[in-house]
Design a protein around this motif. Sequence first.
Motif, mmCIF file in Angstrom:
data_model
loop_
_atom_site.group_PDB
_atom_site.id
_atom_site.type_symbol
_atom_site.label_atom_id
_atom_site.label_comp_id
_atom_site.label_asym_id
_atom_site.label_seq_id
_atom_site.Cartn_x
_atom_site.Cartn_y
_atom_site.Cartn_z
ATOM 1 N N LYS A 109 52.603 42.688 30.335
ATOM 2 C CA LYS A 109 53.116 43.286 31.575
ATOM 3 C C LYS A 109 52.789 44.776 31.657
ATOM 4 C CE LYS A 109 56.863 39.907 32.070
ATOM 5 N NZ LYS A 109 56.004 38.827 32.014
ATOM 6 N N THR A 110 51.605 45.106 31.209
ATOM 7 C CA THR A 110 51.111 46.478 31.187
ATOM 8 C C THR A 110 50.887 46.993 32.608
ATOM 9 O OG1 THR A 110 49.968 46.010 29.120
ATOM 10 C CG2 THR A 110 49.232 47.947 30.346
ATOM 11 N N GLU A 111 51.428 48.179 32.892
ATOM 12 C CA GLU A 111 51.141 48.838 34.168
ATOM 13 C C GLU A 111 49.706 49.340 34.092
ATOM 14 O OE1 GLU A 111 53.357 51.952 37.098
ATOM 15 O OE2 GLU A 111 53.218 52.516 34.990
ATOM 16 N N LEU A 112 48.888 48.958 35.054
ATOM 17 C CA LEU A 112 47.460 49.257 34.956
ATOM 18 C C LEU A 112 47.141 50.732 35.148
ATOM 19 C CD1 LEU A 112 46.020 46.115 36.727
ATOM 20 C CD2 LEU A 112 46.516 46.502 34.323
ATOM 21 N N TRP A 113 47.793 51.385 36.100
ATOM 22 C CA TRP A 113 47.572 52.813 36.330
ATOM 23 C C TRP A 113 48.941 53.452 36.476
ATOM 24 C CZ3 TRP A 113 45.155 48.981 39.262
ATOM 25 C CH2 TRP A 113 43.877 48.662 38.805
ATOM 26 N N PRO A 114 49.259 54.412 35.619
ATOM 27 C CA PRO A 114 50.603 55.004 35.591
ATOM 28 C C PRO A 114 51.106 55.414 36.975
ATOM 29 C CG PRO A 114 49.274 55.866 33.798
ATOM 30 C CD PRO A 114 48.358 55.037 34.664
ATOM 31 N N GLY A 115 52.344 55.033 37.228
ATOM 32 C CA GLY A 115 52.992 55.403 38.485
ATOM 33 C C GLY A 115 52.765 54.436 39.628
ATOM 34 N N THR A 116 51.915 53.434 39.438
ATOM 35 C CA THR A 116 51.639 52.503 40.538
ATOM 36 C C THR A 116 52.544 51.283 40.508
ATOM 37 O OG1 THR A 116 49.970 51.238 39.307
ATOM 38 C CG2 THR A 116 49.195 53.151 40.601
ATOM 39 N N GLY A 117 53.020 50.912 39.334
ATOM 40 C CA GLY A 117 53.789 49.688 39.203
ATOM 41 C C GLY A 117 52.929 48.434 39.255
ATOM 42 N N ASN A 118 51.630 48.592 39.409
ATOM 43 C CA ASN A 118 50.723 47.448 39.512
ATOM 44 C C ASN A 118 50.522 46.813 38.140
ATOM 45 O OD1 ASN A 118 50.424 48.096 42.201
ATOM 46 N ND2 ASN A 118 48.512 49.182 41.900
ATOM 47 N N LYS A 119 50.806 45.513 38.073
ATOM 48 C CA LYS A 119 50.680 44.771 36.826
ATOM 49 C C LYS A 119 49.890 43.499 37.065
ATOM 50 C CE LYS A 119 54.986 46.622 35.082
ATOM 51 N NZ LYS A 119 56.313 46.352 34.592
ATOM 52 N N GLU A 120 49.272 43.033 36.018
ATOM 53 C CA GLU A 120 48.524 41.771 36.047
ATOM 54 C C GLU A 120 49.504 40.611 36.194
ATOM 55 O OE1 GLU A 120 45.350 39.510 36.179
ATOM 56 O OE2 GLU A 120 44.944 41.508 35.387
ATOM 57 N N LEU A 121 49.202 39.692 37.101
ATOM 58 C CA LEU A 121 50.039 38.512 37.308
ATOM 59 C C LEU A 121 49.173 37.259 37.218
ATOM 60 C CD1 LEU A 121 52.031 39.784 40.427
ATOM 61 C CD2 LEU A 121 52.813 39.774 38.044
ATOM 62 N N PHE A 122 49.596 36.307 36.397
ATOM 63 C CA PHE A 122 48.834 35.062 36.249
ATOM 64 C C PHE A 122 48.588 34.394 37.601
ATOM 65 C CE2 PHE A 122 50.601 35.120 31.840
ATOM 66 C CZ PHE A 122 49.395 35.111 31.161
ATOM 67 N N ARG A 123 49.560 34.434 38.491
ATOM 68 C CA ARG A 123 49.435 33.723 39.764
ATOM 69 C C ARG A 123 48.328 34.282 40.662
ATOM 70 N NH1 ARG A 123 54.553 36.528 40.810
ATOM 71 N NH2 ARG A 123 54.201 38.060 42.442
ATOM 72 N N ARG A 124 47.813 35.469 40.358
ATOM 73 C CA ARG A 124 46.758 36.064 41.188
ATOM 74 C C ARG A 124 45.352 35.802 40.640
ATOM 75 N NH1 ARG A 124 47.047 41.798 42.487
ATOM 76 N NH2 ARG A 124 45.813 41.118 44.236
ATOM 77 N N TRP A 125 45.248 35.091 39.521
ATOM 78 C CA TRP A 125 43.955 34.922 38.874
ATOM 79 C C TRP A 125 42.908 34.241 39.732
ATOM 80 C CZ3 TRP A 125 43.693 33.899 32.961
ATOM 81 C CH2 TRP A 125 44.298 34.963 32.290
ATOM 82 N N LEU A 126 43.285 33.391 40.643
ATOM 83 C CA LEU A 126 42.298 32.704 41.475
ATOM 84 C C LEU A 126 42.040 33.395 42.810
ATOM 85 C CD1 LEU A 126 43.198 28.996 40.724
ATOM 86 C CD2 LEU A 126 41.416 30.413 39.688
ATOM 87 N N ASP A 127 42.757 34.500 43.061
ATOM 88 C CA ASP A 127 42.500 35.283 44.279
ATOM 89 C C ASP A 127 41.055 35.762 44.276
ATOM 90 O OD1 ASP A 127 45.196 34.990 44.775
ATOM 91 O OD2 ASP A 127 45.694 37.123 44.554
ATOM 92 N N LYS A 128 40.450 35.770 45.431
ATOM 93 C CA LYS A 128 39.049 36.164 45.551
ATOM 94 C C LYS A 128 38.778 37.573 45.019
ATOM 95 C CE LYS A 128 35.246 36.359 48.708
ATOM 96 N NZ LYS A 128 34.538 35.635 49.685
ATOM 97 N N GLU A 129 39.738 38.472 45.163
ATOM 98 C CA GLU A 129 39.550 39.858 44.729
ATOM 99 C C GLU A 129 40.000 40.119 43.290
ATOM 100 O OE1 GLU A 129 37.807 42.126 46.473
ATOM 101 O OE2 GLU A 129 37.456 40.482 47.846
ATOM 102 N N HIS A 130 40.574 39.120 42.624
ATOM 103 C CA HIS A 130 40.992 39.325 41.236
ATOM 104 C C HIS A 130 39.746 39.567 40.380
ATOM 105 C CE1 HIS A 130 42.355 38.515 37.170
ATOM 106 N NE2 HIS A 130 43.544 38.883 37.600
ATOM 107 N N PRO A 131 39.829 40.449 39.381
ATOM 108 C CA PRO A 131 38.649 40.751 38.562
ATOM 109 C C PRO A 131 37.966 39.530 37.933
ATOM 110 C CG PRO A 131 40.329 42.381 38.151
ATOM 111 C CD PRO A 131 40.955 41.324 39.033
ATOM 112 N N ILE A 132 38.714 38.511 37.552
ATOM 113 C CA ILE A 132 38.073 37.327 36.964
ATOM 114 C C ILE A 132 37.179 36.654 37.997
ATOM 115 C CG2 ILE A 132 38.463 34.993 36.056
ATOM 116 C CD1 ILE A 132 41.025 36.096 34.718
#
Length: 187
Positions: A109-132
């Motif tokens: 549950k690592t915050e990707l960029w400090p202060g953003t609150g943005n974290k990796e979520l398994f449920r987003r893995w198939l989103d077209k814009e997800h890095p995978i």
Amino acid sequence: MRIVVVGTSGSGKSTLARALAQALGVPHVEMDALNWQPGWRDLAVHEPEEFRRRVAEASAGEAWVIDGNYTKVRAELWPRATAFVWMDPPRRVVMRQVIGRSFHRALTKTELWPGTGNKELFRRWLDKEHPIRWAWDNWAGNRARYAAIFAGGSFEGRPAYRVSNAREGRELVARLAAERAAETLPI
């Protein structure tokens, strides 16, 4: 030295850029950190002028290493660069790295960029814009595009280094650090 590092998501851009910046004693700028805002708000899409301003401010210095593929700021950023690094590992390596990174970030549950609150979520893995998904869908196109841009090992007369594996990355860091040290030695 002002170096731009590019490549597909999961290619090792940020890892190599951090190593280069540390070895050269210059600031490292991750364009994703400039772009992504709380709630995954994408400045490059929603506020492109603000994104351009942030990149211009981050690249105003005389020495830096910046990583990212943002074409919206290429015209402003690339003319200032003194060299380019294209991270170009095979697709299987990119996928292993981007999946491993995403899995680790989701578990911790690592915050990707400090202060953003943005974290990796398994449920987003198939989103077209997800890095995978993005890495899988764009690897071949990015490879062809950068091969054309950096044909002959240069771009507009400036060196462009193609890095295909970790060993080549370590060698490039050592080589550029040695060149930088030689430039700063008193005569």
